[in-house]
Scaffold this active site. Structure first.
Site, short mmCIF file in Angstrom:
data_model
loop_
_atom_site.label_atom_id
_atom_site.label_comp_id
_atom_site.label_asym_id
_atom_site.label_seq_id
_atom_site.Cartn_x
_atom_site.Cartn_y
_atom_site.Cartn_z
N SER A 1 21.41 -0.80 18.98
CA SER A 1 20.49 -0.70 20.13
C SER A 1 19.96 0.71 20.36
O SER A 1 19.91 1.20 21.49
CB SER A 1 21.18 -1.20 21.42
OG SER A 1 21.67 -2.51 21.24
N GLU B 1 19.87 -7.78 21.69
CA GLU B 1 19.73 -8.68 22.84
C GLU B 1 18.70 -9.78 22.58
O GLU B 1 18.67 -10.78 23.29
CB GLU B 1 19.34 -7.89 24.08
CG GLU B 1 17.96 -7.25 24.01
CD GLU B 1 17.77 -6.19 25.08
OE1 GLU B 1 16.79 -6.30 25.82
OE2 GLU B 1 18.59 -5.27 25.18
N LYS C 1 21.04 -13.12 36.53
CA LYS C 1 21.57 -11.81 36.14
C LYS C 1 20.45 -10.82 35.87
O LYS C 1 20.51 -9.65 36.26
CB LYS C 1 22.46 -11.96 34.91
CG LYS C 1 23.03 -10.68 34.33
CD LYS C 1 23.90 -10.99 33.13
CE LYS C 1 24.28 -9.74 32.35
NZ LYS C 1 25.19 -8.85 33.09
N SER D 1 28.82 -0.10 21.50
CA SER D 1 27.80 -0.15 22.54
C SER D 1 27.08 1.19 22.66
O SER D 1 27.72 2.22 22.88
CB SER D 1 28.42 -0.50 23.90
OG SER D 1 27.42 -0.45 24.92
N SER D 2 25.75 1.15 22.55
CA SER D 2 24.96 2.36 22.74
C SER D 2 25.05 2.84 24.19
O SER D 2 24.74 4.00 24.48
CB SER D 2 23.50 2.10 22.38
OG SER D 2 22.89 1.21 23.32
N ARG E 1 18.55 2.40 34.96
CA ARG E 1 18.52 3.83 34.61
C ARG E 1 17.81 4.64 35.69
O ARG E 1 18.24 5.74 36.05
CB ARG E 1 17.84 4.03 33.25
CG ARG E 1 18.72 3.67 32.06
CD ARG E 1 17.91 3.55 30.77
NE ARG E 1 18.75 3.39 29.59
CZ ARG E 1 19.33 2.23 29.24
NH1 ARG E 1 19.16 1.16 30.01
NH2 ARG E 1 20.09 2.15 28.16
N ARG F 1 21.23 -14.99 28.47
CA ARG F 1 20.41 -15.19 27.27
C ARG F 1 20.79 -16.48 26.52
O ARG F 1 19.97 -17.02 25.78
CB ARG F 1 20.48 -13.96 26.36
CG ARG F 1 19.97 -12.71 27.07
CD ARG F 1 19.41 -11.66 26.15
NE ARG F 1 19.21 -10.41 26.86
CZ ARG F 1 18.15 -10.13 27.62
NH1 ARG F 1 17.19 -11.03 27.77
NH2 ARG F 1 18.05 -8.96 28.24
N SER G 1 16.78 -2.79 32.27
CA SER G 1 17.24 -1.54 31.66
C SER G 1 16.58 -0.33 32.28
O SER G 1 17.23 0.69 32.54
CB SER G 1 16.96 -1.57 30.15
OG SER G 1 17.66 -2.62 29.52
#
Length: 438
Positions: free
Chosen positions: A207, A326, A423, A178-179, A35, A398, A31
C-alpha cells in the site's frame, strides 16, 4: 451476550435486469479524512475540513481526538459546499479512553498522538481489533521514548502514558504487514522534539500509495519530509520538527468506495459517472481506471468526473495488487464473473485486515459455486456458473460490497450484515438501489 440484529440480517442483493446507467455521488475519502483530522489536531492554528466523510471510522477518529481535548465543530456550509468540520487544536490531555472500533487508521495513527498528551490514554476496540498487528507502532514508540502498557501482546487493548512531548529521532521498524505503521509515525513526527526518521527493514511494503498520501498531506500543512522518491535513501522517511499550519481542505471522493459502482457498469455492460474524480490523486482507488479497463471497460476523465463504460464482456486479469490491496475484494468479485481465469498477486497482507480477506473471499465465492484457491500471496480465480446463497461478510465492509457486485449478475444472493458498509460508505444500500433505479 446480545447480538446486534443488523449483524445477522440478510439483505437480498439487487439483481440487475439490464445495463446500469447512473451518476453516483461517492462520499469523501476515509483515508484523506482521517489523516486530515490528525494533522488538523496537531496544527498550531484552527483548520477546516469540507465534505468530510461521516462514517464509523471517521466518527471514531473525531470522537477519539475530542476525548484528548481537541475541539471539532460540525456544520453545513452554503448550498453546494456541503458539510464541514472546524478543528480547533488544544493542549492534548488525559486521562482518556479511545474506542478504535476496528479502524486501522484510528488504532495506528493515534498512539503517537497520545504520546504528546498530558496524561494516560487507553485504547480499546472491537474483538477483531485485538487480532490486528500493532507491534510496529508500539515497538517504534518505545524506541522513541514512549511508555506503553500492552502486557507484551503487541496489540490492543493498551495504555499510552503521555508525557506532553516525545523525544523522537531515528527508529527502525518492519512495516511489511501494514504501511500504516510508517504513516502513523510520520503524521505526528513534526511534533516530536527531534522529528522522526523511519527506516523500514523488512519485506516489500504494501500500500505505498497510502504512504505517498501521508507525505503529500504533511507537505501541504508545512512539514518538511524527505522520502526515497525525493532523492533520499530507499525505505527511509524523515520528518523535520516544526509547526503545522491549519488548512481549509476539501476532501476528495473516496475512489476505493467508487469500486462497486464502476464494477456495476463493467458486469452489466452499462455506464456509471462518478462526479469530482480528481485529475491527480494519491488515492489507491485511482488504479481502478487501469484495472477495470484491462478487464473489459473503458473510461474517460472529464471536467465533471469519471465516465466508466462496460463493453458487455468481462475478462480475467493477472495483476499485482500489492500497492492497492484494499481493491482486492471487488476485483475478485468481478473476476468470478469473467470469461477467463484471474490471478491476484502481492496481497498476503490482506490476511491481517478487517478479516482474513483471502480466506473469506475463497470461502464465500466457492459456496456460491465458484472455483477460487488461495496462493501464498493472493488468489487464483477460475470462473464458473454461480448460484444464489448467503454471502457472509465477517463484519468487513469490502466483503459486503463484493457480494453486492456478484448479486448484480447472480440471482438469489443474500448479504449478511450489509450494515457493516457504514464503516466507510454510509447509506451504501440506498446508493446501490438508487444506481439501479429502484
Amino acid at each position: 451476550m446480545t447480538v446486534n440484529p443488523a449483524h445477522t440480517a440478510l439483505w437480498p442483493a439487487p439483481h440487475a435486469s439490464g445495463a446500469v446507467d447512473a451518476t453516483v455521488h461517492v462520499p469523501g475519502s476515509k483515508s484523506v479524512t482521517n489523516r486530515a483530522l490528525v494533522l488538523a489536531a496537531l496544527a498550531s492554528e484552527p483548520g477546516w475540513l469540507r465534505r468530510p466523510l461521516r462514517s464509523r471510522d471517521t466518527l471514531l477518529m473525531a470522537e477519539a481526538l475530542r476525548t484528548m481535548g481537541v475541539e471539532i465543530e460540525e456544520g453545513v456550509g452554503p448550498e453546494g459546499t456541503g458539510e464541514f468540520w472546524r478543528v480547533i487544536p488544544a493542549g492534548l490531555r488525559g486521562p482518556a479512553t479511545v474506542d478504535v472500533g476496528n479502524a486501522g487508521t484510528v488504532m495506528r495513527f493515534l498512539p503517537p498522538v497520545a504520546t504528546l498528551a498530558d496524561g494516560t490514554v487507553r485504547f480499546d476496540g472491537d474483538p477483531r481489533s485485538y487480532e490486528r498487528p500493532l507491534h510496529g507502532v508500539i515497538d517504534a514508540l518505545r524506541a522513541l521514548g514512549a511508555r506503553i502498557d500492552d502486557d507484551g501482546r503487541g496489540a490492543l487493548p493498551m495504555t499510552v502514558h503521555g508525557g506532553g512531548a516525545l523525544e523522537g529521532g531515528p527508529v527502525e521498524i518492519d512495516a511489511s504487514s501494514s504501511s500504516q505503521f510508517v504513516s502513523s509515525l510520520l503524521l505526528s513526527g513534526p511534533r516530536f522534539n527531534q522529528g522522526v526518521e523511519v527506516r523500514h527493514n523488512g519485506s516489500a511494503l504494501p500500500s505505498m500509495p497510502h504512504i505517498r498520501m501521508t507525505v503529500d498531506m504533511l507537505r501541504a500543512v508545512g512539514a518538511q519530509v524527505d522520502t526515497p522518491e525525493s532523492g533520499g535513501e530507499p525505505n527511509v522517511w524523515r520528518v523535520t520538527p516544526g509547526a503545522l499550519l491549519g488548512r481549509d481542505l476539501t476532501i476528495e471522493p473516496d475512489l476505493s468506495n467508487a469500486q462497486p459502482f464502476l464494477a456495476a457498469a463493467l458486469v452489466t455492460g452499462g455506464k456509471v459517472v462518478i462526479p469530482d474524480w480528481p485529475s491527480r490523486t494519491t488515492q489507491p482507488g485511482d488504479r481502478l481506471r487501469e484495472i477495470f479497463t484491462d478487464m473489459g471497460g473503458s473510461c474517460e476523465l472529464t471536467d465533471y468526473g469519471l465516465v466508466f463504460t462496460g463493453s458487455g464482456a468481462v475478462h480475467g486479469i493477472d495483476v499485482d495488487l500489492g500497492e492497492v490491496g484494499e481493491l482486492t475484494p471487488g476485483i475478485a468479485a468481478v473476476a468470478a464473473l469473467a470469461d477467463s481465469p484471474s490471478t491476484l498477486r502481492g496481497v498476503a497482507h490482506l490476511r491481517l485486515h478487517e478479516t482474513d480477506r483471502l480466506a473469506a473471499l475463497t470461502k464465500e465465492i466457492n459456496e456460491l459455486g465458484g472455483d477460487v484457491t488461495e496462493t501464498a500471496d493472493g488468489l487464483h480465480i477460475r470462473p464458473r456458473r454461480l448460484h444464489g446463497g448467503v454471502f457472509h461478510t465477517y463484519e468487513d465492509h469490502r466483503m459486503a460490497t463484493a457480494g453486492a457486485i456478484i448479486g448484480l449478475a447472480v440471482e438469489g444472493v443474500q448479504i449478511e450484515n450489509v450494515a457493516t458498509t457504514a464503516k466507510t460508505l454510509p447509506d451504501f444500500p440506498d446508493l446501490w438501489t438508487g444506481m439501479l433505479g429502484a
